[in-house]
Enzyme design. Structure first.
Site, PDB file in Angstrom:
ATOM      1  N   ARG A 169       0.838  -1.201   0.000  1.00  0.00           N
ATOM      2  CA  ARG A 169       0.000   0.000   0.000  1.00  0.00           C
ATOM      3  C   ARG A 169       0.875   1.254   0.000  1.00  0.00           C
ATOM      4  O   ARG A 169       0.557   2.237  -0.675  1.00  0.00           O
ATOM      5  CB  ARG A 169      -0.947  -0.010   1.217  1.00  0.00           C
ATOM      6  CG  ARG A 169      -1.963   1.124   1.175  1.00  0.00           C
ATOM      7  CD  ARG A 169      -3.049   0.986   2.232  1.00  0.00           C
ATOM      8  NE  ARG A 169      -2.537   1.186   3.577  1.00  0.00           N
ATOM      9  CZ  ARG A 169      -3.263   1.070   4.689  1.00  0.00           C
ATOM     10  NH1 ARG A 169      -4.555   0.741   4.610  1.00  0.00           N
ATOM     11  NH2 ARG A 169      -2.729   1.266   5.865  1.00  0.00           N
ATOM     12  N   LYS A 173      -2.596   6.923   1.134  1.00  0.00           N
ATOM     13  CA  LYS A 173      -2.415   7.274   2.543  1.00  0.00           C
ATOM     14  C   LYS A 173      -1.345   8.365   2.590  1.00  0.00           C
ATOM     15  O   LYS A 173      -0.159   8.094   2.826  1.00  0.00           O
ATOM     16  CB  LYS A 173      -2.025   6.024   3.340  1.00  0.00           C
ATOM     17  CG  LYS A 173      -2.253   6.159   4.821  1.00  0.00           C
ATOM     18  CD  LYS A 173      -2.227   4.816   5.505  1.00  0.00           C
ATOM     19  CE  LYS A 173      -2.168   4.940   7.018  1.00  0.00           C
ATOM     20  NZ  LYS A 173      -3.294   5.631   7.626  1.00  0.00           N
TER      21      LYS A 173
HETATM   22  N1  PMP Z   1      -9.251   5.115   7.112  1.00  0.00           N
HETATM   23  C1  PMP Z   1      -8.359   6.077   7.376  1.00  0.00           C
HETATM   24  C2  PMP Z   1      -8.635   7.461   6.922  1.00  0.00           C
HETATM   25  C3  PMP Z   1      -7.177   5.773   8.080  1.00  0.00           C
HETATM   26  O1  PMP Z   1      -6.277   6.720   8.352  1.00  0.00           O
HETATM   27  C4  PMP Z   1      -6.957   4.442   8.507  1.00  0.00           C
HETATM   28  C5  PMP Z   1      -5.680   4.063   9.208  1.00  0.00           C
HETATM   29  N2  PMP Z   1      -5.536   4.619  10.460  1.00  0.00           N
HETATM   30  C6  PMP Z   1      -7.936   3.480   8.237  1.00  0.00           C
HETATM   31  C7  PMP Z   1      -9.061   3.850   7.512  1.00  0.00           C
HETATM   32  C8  PMP Z   1      -7.756   2.059   8.652  1.00  0.00           C
HETATM   33  O2  PMP Z   1      -6.773   1.431   7.855  1.00  0.00           O
HETATM   34  P1  PMP Z   1      -5.858   0.276   8.425  1.00  0.00           P
HETATM   35  O3  PMP Z   1      -6.763  -0.828   8.840  1.00  0.00           O
HETATM   36  O4  PMP Z   1      -4.999  -0.101   7.271  1.00  0.00           O
HETATM   37  O5  PMP Z   1      -5.100   0.836   9.562  1.00  0.00           O
END
Ligand code: PMP
Length: 284
Positions: free
Chosen positions: A52, A150
């Site tokens: 990612r 991200k």
């Molecule tokens: N949505 C957003 C906006 C995030 O920043 C995150 C991570 N903190 C998530 C969803 C969850 O993603 P992950 O399970 O990969 O941490």
């Protein structure tokens, strides 16, 4: 022992871990990152996070000056240097120091790995559930910067988080530009209605959460009917159960949204089942 931070191949003590004030990560939020967990000495879903990170970087035309295998090795080395068995990793790639203008061409990308602790929500909230609101700040439009990236630019999520805090809550639902439910400021969102687990699809404009994908995988093992479905606030208000997923939050129940009690107002049975399975598997 002080936390040791890895910057471009060198370890620094936390207080000496510094980057240039000309770094476009600081000046413009120009960069990408990952938040990753260490459970029982193992980096959880390491390859998925690195994939990612590289996808996010590619999308914003940011060249990561290491191969994926080299980034994995840097993360592992930082975990070992800090002797962390349970903790949190923040992996950051900034566009790097350049001029004061927007032009990224003179920037030299920087890679930073921080290994530290993470404070989850207070323990009782996992039993009693979170109270959240819907923010008026929407998730960014996919044709601006796609929420799948991200990026270091979390300003609209921070604006929504400030709305939550002002309302006395810890999280907020963000809608997309069509008014559909997208996700929360730092977590993905699921509801249960009549035994079916539902979550917004990626094209609702969300981050494709690694915890989200892991939980979707668990539904097959546990025989829980599941669908990706576009959701409105109405669907959320009349849900039987609701929970959020994220690297830091894991699986956490939501029992009140915009002053409406969700389901029975307590953590629901499907949420409990998924949370328990999640807790067990991450340590295996
Ligand atoms: N949505 C957003 C906006 C995030 O920043 C995150 C991570 N903190 C998530 C969803 C969850 O993603 P992950 O399970 O990969 O941490």
């Amino acid at each position: 022992m002080s936390t040791r931070v890895w910057i471009n191949g060198t370890f620094f003590d936390k207080h000496d871990a510094k980057i240039s004030v000309y770094d476009h990560g600081l000046l413009y939020g120009d960069g990408v990152f990952e938040g990753i967990r260490i459970y029982a000495g193992k980096v959880f879903k390491h390859a998925e996070h690195i994939d990612r990170l590289f996808d996010s970087a590619k999308s914003i035309a940011l060249r990561i000056p290491l191969t994926p295998a080299e980034v994995i090795a840097a993360v592992e080395a930082t975990v070992a240097e800090n002797k962390k068995v349970d903790g949190y990793i923040r992996l950051i790639v900034t566009r790097g120091p350049g001029t004061l203008g927007l032009d990224p061409r003179k920037c030299e990308p920087q890679i930073i790995v921080i290994v530290d602790d993470i404070s989850l929500y207070p323990k009782e909230l996992y039993e009693n559930g979170l109270e959240i609101i819907t923010a008026s700040t929407i998730r960014n439009h996919p044709n601006a910067v796609n929420p799948r990236v991200k990026s270091l630019n979390y300003l609209n999520n921070i604006m929504a988080k400030i709305e939550a805090i002002r309302a006395g809550c810890l999280e907020a639902i963000m809608l997309n530009h069509n008014g559909e439910v997208a996700e929360c400021t730092g977590d993905n969102l699921f509801i249960v209605k009549k035994g079916v687990l539902k979550t917004p699809p990626i094209d609702a404009g969300i981050l494709e959460g690694i915890t989200r994908n892991f939980v979707i995988g668990l539904t097959k093992q546990l025989d829980i009917p599941f669908q990706e479905a576009s959701l409105t606030r109405h669907d959320v208000y009349i849900a039987d159960e609701m929970f959020l997923t994220g690297t830091a939050a894991e699986v956490i129940s939501v029992t009140k949204v915009d002053d409406r009690i969700i389901g029975t107002g307590k953590q629901g049975p499907i949420t409990r089942q998924l949370r328990e399975r999640f807790q067990k598997l991450v340590r295996e």
